[in-house]
Design an enzyme around this catalytic site. Structure first.
Site, PDB file in Angstrom:
ATOM      1  N   HIS A  52       0.867  -1.182   0.000  1.00  0.00           N
ATOM      2  CA  HIS A  52       0.000   0.000   0.000  1.00  0.00           C
ATOM      3  C   HIS A  52       0.899   1.225   0.000  1.00  0.00           C
ATOM      4  O   HIS A  52       1.591   1.512   0.982  1.00  0.00           O
ATOM      5  CB  HIS A  52      -0.903   0.006   1.237  1.00  0.00           C
ATOM      6  CG  HIS A  52      -1.702   1.275   1.356  1.00  0.00           C
ATOM      7  ND1 HIS A  52      -2.567   1.695   0.376  1.00  0.00           N
ATOM      8  CD2 HIS A  52      -1.748   2.233   2.321  1.00  0.00           C
ATOM      9  CE1 HIS A  52      -3.120   2.835   0.736  1.00  0.00           C
ATOM     10  NE2 HIS A  52      -2.643   3.189   1.912  1.00  0.00           N
ATOM     11  N   ASP A 176      -7.571   1.581   2.473  1.00  0.00           N
ATOM     12  CA  ASP A 176      -7.163   2.520   3.520  1.00  0.00           C
ATOM     13  C   ASP A 176      -8.117   3.674   3.782  1.00  0.00           C
ATOM     14  O   ASP A 176      -8.103   4.231   4.878  1.00  0.00           O
ATOM     15  CB  ASP A 176      -5.769   3.077   3.194  1.00  0.00           C
ATOM     16  CG  ASP A 176      -5.105   3.724   4.405  1.00  0.00           C
ATOM     17  OD1 ASP A 176      -5.497   3.396   5.543  1.00  0.00           O
ATOM     18  OD2 ASP A 176      -4.191   4.539   4.224  1.00  0.00           O
TER      19      ASP A 176
END
Length: 944
Positions: A52, A176
């Protein structure tokens, strides 16, 4: 060629003169048969290696890519991609997914042709899979849908043109963002995605879903589009986006590696297998099928991919070896699309959801609702930049090749396009980044607009037939424009990016007291307010503001000439006032100076309306219930009663009432001629902290409307959702934060209504808001805090600058309309679009040449009122991308919620349409080739 929009349906078309916008796939569809085989009689654990990579957060996007400033955070994206590709080549069983095209695009440009061919082969074989595919992973609470669509299109176009069909993501991946908007799911469905996975969901919601095995569901993401057009399978990942505890093998992790030499003392294979089987079987209890997914990675991991893959190879080997001893767990390298394919094959029914996933809390007193307003200046600048980008794109088309290279030099739209795409990141416009990163986002937007200004100047010069110098004034909100302050004669060009004619007020800083304006309806001159003098500081010295209304044709420009009178008696007195009583009437309390009432003179409606400013004490983290303070992400007042800002009022001329509530809060109440909206221009700051108390500043509107605990907010600027105090449609809420737990994102508008009246508030940026008492609507305007909220930023949200070293001053506008509920959308939807896409003002000193064209429209006629021109941009040399949307929901207007027909051949005044092809929303797939998985909802599980 006619196109018919059905209620909220968006129509996306390529208007092709020559050529095709889509690449032909060079693979033979190997990518879609690349999933590893599963075992029907076992629990199949899909291990998904991933990273990420925030496009800016603690470090800037450049610093993250290069691995700079590792004293802040060790992270280098270029090394991640280098390392992953190297490791994928060593074992054909391995898989990896990548998300952020902004980073991949940079890395790709630096590779040799042989490496690019190698990567293409990995993509064709399904070993490297792109998911989501936007330029970034956008925020969902504070973004406007038009900017989200643009950034997704930018990223997906690059993948399509580079890798063909095998590079097209099939899964949306928002692991996220801090809460999830229904409109995002609707957009993803219309972009052709088969499913959507995310990691963050409210802790109470997750607990209920785990118990009932509802962590995977069917999200019905539109109340207007006919199912399954906006239906999207949605999965909540089990560990956020991290691996299970004890199984992180990145260089940033501390978990022990798999030690598989039995001759060594620290052999641990049996322990690892036992722990993993326990973790897998526990996770399976919360999901419906014999397939579960595990995200094996996290923030900026895989910089040394060998660590991960060496241990994952061993994990798969040793866990699967237990099958010979009766184990029913099967591990495999996988991807989200492979996992989704197995869920689809299960042919089950899934719970149906129709609301959204806001607000998000990860603990009882930890509501992530502060970022709805954090960094309000950046949020406004992003919104202005979006308007500038749409204008830039449109004029690039209308001006033709001369727009890119003309008398003012070489201009481009791509610099601003990429800057805007980066700004949609969930730690950008959200306001949850470090200060130096926020500065970098703003700098990128400014540089992008400079490139666009050259393009816009070239285009206007071509369309006007004049190469006179064009001047821009980017600080008009604080009454600064050197040209208008000094010049005795100048022209104002007004470009309207909307497909409907617009009437708009113009306010220009001047130093004279008597002006003439031709082709305008009024010319009052006001003294510059005290608050404006304070906020501009030494950046301008105009004593007055020249105010007049302008009109501009659809997708075109008009020109106004302004000149200074030496003697006031030459200025006709009939132009000194504007009738304000055509649509709205405002009353004020003579004792307090506050608003006391609002009337719509057309509909003969009147409501009581009081507006004031308040602030909440920000929690320091020393409360008895919790140590959680307010911060960039989290809103947590330490009391339930806001403090009133001291108030005084001062009346100006008829059109304005100027209110000064304290040395750091002021407001101008404005009513323009022919306007159906009341304007409230607020100025807040520097927020004082000399009492060592952080403050969250709100404005609250208290009305006589009987709301029954209900209010309404938009979702990313499009459809509207009903909100109810202390209530969640999908679970029985235990409310622990009565203020923060009732805050929702407001992207462009919110409203209160009963059977008779609807008060709508249109905002000029994304903000947080709520209704905590019946008939009341509050909107948070500014936040200045003294503590970090322990979510990674490690920096208090305490903004200052060189110009404002004592604290940031923020200025904004709210627009109020009063209508009957049945017709309110006919007013507030067009108004919201006008606020998002405001006219662009350009200036020319002195006289224009006689041959200059003073008015132009790119359309043969205005579009129907229900149709919004969302996108007009140059696609390649000979084709343009056009998006038209029906902007009304199916039930909100008796007049405008009907289907509409648009004749494309009679649309533009300067373009010849030789061919049209329809695309999906993100313009990376032909509409008639878009085939998505079909899913079946459970009966009786609709949550509304």
């Amino acid at each position: 060629i006619a196109c018919i929009g059905s209620f909220f349906l968006l129509v996306y078309l390529i208007m092709a003169i020559i050529g095709s916008p889509l690449s032909v796939a060079k693979c033979v569809f190997v990518c879609f048969q690349s999933c590893h085989a599963t075992k029907p009689d076992m629990l199949n654990v899909h291990l998904v290696p991933h990273t990420h990579d925030d496009v800016g957060w603690l470090k800037t996007v450049d610093q993250y890519y290069y691995g700079d400033r590792n004293n802040i955070q060790h992270a280098g994206v270029q090394y991640i991609l280098d390392s992953v590709v190297d490791q994928l080549l060593k074992n054909p069983d391995r898989r990896f997914i990548y998300v952020e095209t902004a980073f991949f695009y940079r890395w790709w440009k630096q590779q040799s042709s042989s490496m690019q061919q190698t990567v293409k082969q990995l993509v064709d074989e399904g070993r490297l899979e792109f998911v989501n595919g936007g330029w970034c992973m956008s925020d969902e609470a504070t973004t406007h849908y038009s900017a989200v669509i643009d950034q997704m299109t930018l990223g997906l176009r690059f993948l399509n043109e580079t890798f063909g069909v095998c590079g097209r993501p099939r899964v949306a991946w928002h692991i996220d963002p801090f809460g999830h908007a229904r409109e995002h799911a609707s957009m993803f469905a219309q972009m052709g995605f088969d499913g959507f996975f995310f990691g963050r969901v409210d802790y109470q919601d997750r607990a209920r879903r785990m118990k009932d095995k509802e962590q995977e569901l069917l999200w019905r993401a539109s109340s207007s589009l006919t199912p399954p057009m906006a239906d999207l399978f949605t999965g909540i990942l089990p560990n956020g986006y991290n691996p299970p505890d004890g199984f992180c093998w990145d260089q940033l992790c501390d978990d022990a590696p798999i030690r598989d030499d039995p001759d060594l003392e620290d052999y641990n294979v049996d322990d690892v297998v036992t722990r993993f089987l326990k973790a897998a079987n526990t996770q399976a209890l919360a999901y419906k099928t014999n397939h579960i997914i595990m995200t094996m990675g996290s923030d900026f991991q895989y910089e040394n991919a060998n660590l991960w893959y060496k241990n994952l190879d061993k994990l798969i080997l040793y866990v699967n070896a237990n099958q010979s001893s009766g184990s029913k767990v099967n591990l495999l390298y996988s991807t989200p699309s492979c996992y989704l394919q197995e869920l689809h094959r299960a042919n089950l029914t899934w719970p149906l959801k129709e609301d959204d996933f806001f607000p998000y809390a990860d603990a009882a007193h930890d509501f992530w609702t502060g970022y709805f307003t954090s960094r309000p200046a950046l949020k406004r600048y992003e919104r202005i930049s979006n308007s500038n980008l749409q204008t830039c794109n449109q004029l690039e088309v209308l001006g033709g090749p001369a727009s890119r290279k003309g008398p003012f030099g070489a201009g481009d739209s791509q610099t601003l396009s990429k800057a805007m795409a980066v700004a949609q990141h969930h730690d950008a416009v959200s306001g949850t980044e470090k200060q130096h990163v926020a500065n970098d986002y703003a700098k990128r937007l400014a540089e992008g607009w400079q490139h666009c200004q050259v393009l816009v100047s070239n285009s206007l010069a071509s369309l006007r037939g004049s190469s006179a110098e064009i001047i821009y004034c980017d600080n008009l909100n604080i009454s600064v424009c050197p040209l208008t302050e000094a010049s005795k004669k100048f022209s104002v060009g007004v470009y309207n990016p909307l497909a409907h004619p617009v009437t708009w007020p113009v306010r220009l800083p001047v130093n004279g007291t008597a002006y003439g304006v031709t082709d305008a309806t009024g010319k009052p001159v006001f003294p510059v307010s005290r608050s404006t003098q304070d906020v501009r500081r030494n950046r301008g010295f105009a004593r007055n503001e020249l105010v007049f209304q302008v009109q501009a044709p659809p997708l075109g420009f008009s020109t106004y000439f302004t000149f200074f009178f030496l003697h006031c008696d030459k200025f006709s007195s009939k132009n000194k006032t504007i009738s304000l009583l055509q649509y709205l009437q405002v009353t004020f309390d003579p004792d307090t100076g506050l608003l006391s009432g609002l009337s719509n003179l057309e509909t003969k409606q009147t409501i009581k309306l009081t507006q004031n400013f308040y602030w909440y004490n920000s929690s320091r983290g020393n409360n008895a219930e919790s140590k959680q303070p307010s911060g960039a992400y989290i809103f947590r007042p330490n009391s339930s009663t806001p403090l009133v800002v001291s108030k005084t009022a001062k009346s100006s001329v008829v059109q304005e009432v100027r209110q000064r509530f304290s040395p750091w809060v002021s407001q101008v109440v404005r009513l323009y001629a022919d306007s159906k909206a009341l304007e409230l221009e607020w100025t807040v700051g520097p927020v004082p902290i000399n009492d060592w108390q952080g403050k969250e500043v709100i404005t609250r509107l208290d009305t006589s409307i009987k709301t029954s605990q209900l209010f309404y907010t938009d979702s990313n600027g499009r459809e509207v959702l009903q909100r109810r105090k202390d209530f969640r449609p999908t679970w029985e809420l235990k409310q622990t934060e009565p203020i923060a737990g009732n805050y929702y994102p407001i992207n462009s508008r919110a409203f209160l209504k009963d059977d008779e009246d609807q008060l709508t508030v249109v905002t000029d940026r994304s903000q947080g808001g709520s209704s905590l008492q019946n008939g009341s609507l509050e909107i948070m305007l500014h936040r200045r805090l003294l503590f970090d909220d322990y979510r990674g930023v490690d920096e208090a949200l305490n903004e200052a600058s060189e110009i404002f070293p004592d604290g940031l001053v923020v200025r904004g506008r709210l627009f109020l309309t009063l209508d009957h509920p049945a017709s309110a959308a006919d007013t507030h939807r067009p108004l919201a679009q006008q606020v998002v896409l405001q006219p662009l003002l350009t200036f020319t000193d002195g006289d224009l040449s006689p041959e200059t064209q003073l008015e132009f429209s790119g359309l043969q006629a205005a579009l129907p009122s229900a149709v919004h021109l969302l996108t007009l941009s140059q696609w390649d040399k000979d084709s343009v991308l056009l998006r038209l949307e029906h902007q009304f929901q199916s039930d909100e207007s008796q007049v405008n919620s009907r289907p509409v027909t648009v004749n494309l051949q009679k649309l533009f005044s300067t373009l010849d349409v030789l061919g049209v092809s329809e695309l999906n929303l993100s313009a990376n797939q032909w509409k008639d080739e878009m085939k998505r998985f079909e899913w079946s909802p459970q009966k009786g599980t609709v949550h509304t």
